[in-house]
Design a protein around this motif. Structure first.
Motif: not given
Length: 233
Positions: A4-12
Motif C-alpha cells: 500500500x502506497x499512501x499518496x498525500x497530495x492536494x493537487x487533484x
C-alpha cells in the motif's frame, strides 16, 4: 499481497497521475488531499510507502514527515514537491524523508524512485532475517535489548524511533569504531547518496538528546572531528 502506497497530495491532477502509475507498478494506492487527514490514514496502519507533498492544507509535509518519524515503525517517505531549493531539500531529509523528487517529474523517474525505496526496505529486511540472534548489550549505563527493541540509560527507559534504535545498535555492536556519515547511511539507512549526510547529523543529534545527560558533551556517541562518529569505548 500488494503493498500500500499512501499518496498525500492536494493537487487533484498530480494525485491522479501518481495514483495511476503506482497502480501500474502493481501497488495499492490510497489518496489523501490534506496533511492532517493523510496522517490520520497513516496512523491507521498498513502503509508500506508514503509519497508526500511539501505544501499541504491542514498540516504541511514537513510536519507530517516529522510525525511519521516519531513512531517506532519505519516506513519510507518520498517527498514530492514543487520546491527545489537546497534548503527545502535538506529540511525534508532532516525531517526524515528518504528521498526527494521535485515537480515537474517524469513518470519513469517516479517509478524508479519507488522501486529503489522498496529494494532498500527488502534489503534491510533480509539483513535482519539473516543476522544471527543478537544478545543484549550492556555497557557504562547503557542497556540495549534487540529482542524487545528497548533501551535503558542509567536504569531509565528511553523511547527511540526505529531508525534511532538501529543507529544506536549499530554503534553499540562496534564500540570504538569510527563511522563516516556515508558509512552510516549505507549500514543503517540501506543506501548512500551524496548530499544526504545531513540526515545522519539530524538523527545523531536527536539520539544524543534522548540518551545523553548533556548532549553538548556526550558520554556515549562522540564526534571524531573530520571523520565521523563512534560509540565511546
Amino acid at each position: 499481497m500488494s503493498r500500500t502506497v499512501l499518496i498525500i497530495e492536494d493537487n487533484p491532477g498530480i494525485a491522479e497521475l501518481v495514483r495511476m502509475h503506482i497502480q501500474d507498478l502493481g501497488l495499492h494506492p490510497v489518496l489523501a488531499d490534506r496533511g492532517d487527514t493523510g496522517l490520520d490514514r497513516f496512523r491507521e496502519g498498513g502503509v508500506d510507502l508514503v509519497i508526500l507533498d511539501l505544501m499541504l492544507p491542514g498540516l504541511d509535509g514537513l510536519a507530517v514527515c516529522r510525525e511519521i518519524r516519531a513512531g517506532t515503525d519505519y516506513v519510507p517517505v518520498l517527498m514530492l514537491t514543487a520546491k527545489s531549493t537546497e534548503l527545502d531539500r535538506v529540511l525534508g531529509l532532516e525531517m526524515g524523508a528518504d528521498d526527494y523528487l521535485t515537480k515537474p517529474f517524469s513518470v519513469a523517474e517516479l517509478a524508479a524512485r519507488v522501486k529503489a525505496l522498496f529494494r532498500r526496505v527488502d534489503a534491510l529486511a533480509r539483513r535482519d532475517v539473516n543476522a544471527s540472534p543478537d544478545q543484549e548489550i550492556v555497557r557504562d549505563g547503557l542497556r540495549i535489548d534487540p529482542a524487545r527493541r528497548s533501551v535503558l540509560v542509567h536504569g531509565q527507559p528511553v523511547e527511540l524511533t526505529a531508525r534511532e534504535f538501529n543507529l544506536l545498535w549499530h554503534f553499540a555492536s562496534n564500540p570504538g569504531r569510527v563511522y563516516s556519515r556515508s558509512q552510516l547511511l549505507d549500514a543503517v539507512w540501506g543506501y548512500n547518496h551524496d548530499g544526504y549526510e545531513h540526515t545522519v547529523n539530524t538523527h545523531i543529534n536527536r539520539l544524543r538528546g534522548k540518551i545523553e545527560r548533556d548532549p553538548a558533551h556526550p558520554e556515549f556517541v562522540e564526534t571524531v572531528w573530520g571523520v565521523g562518529y563512534r560509540l565511546r569505548d
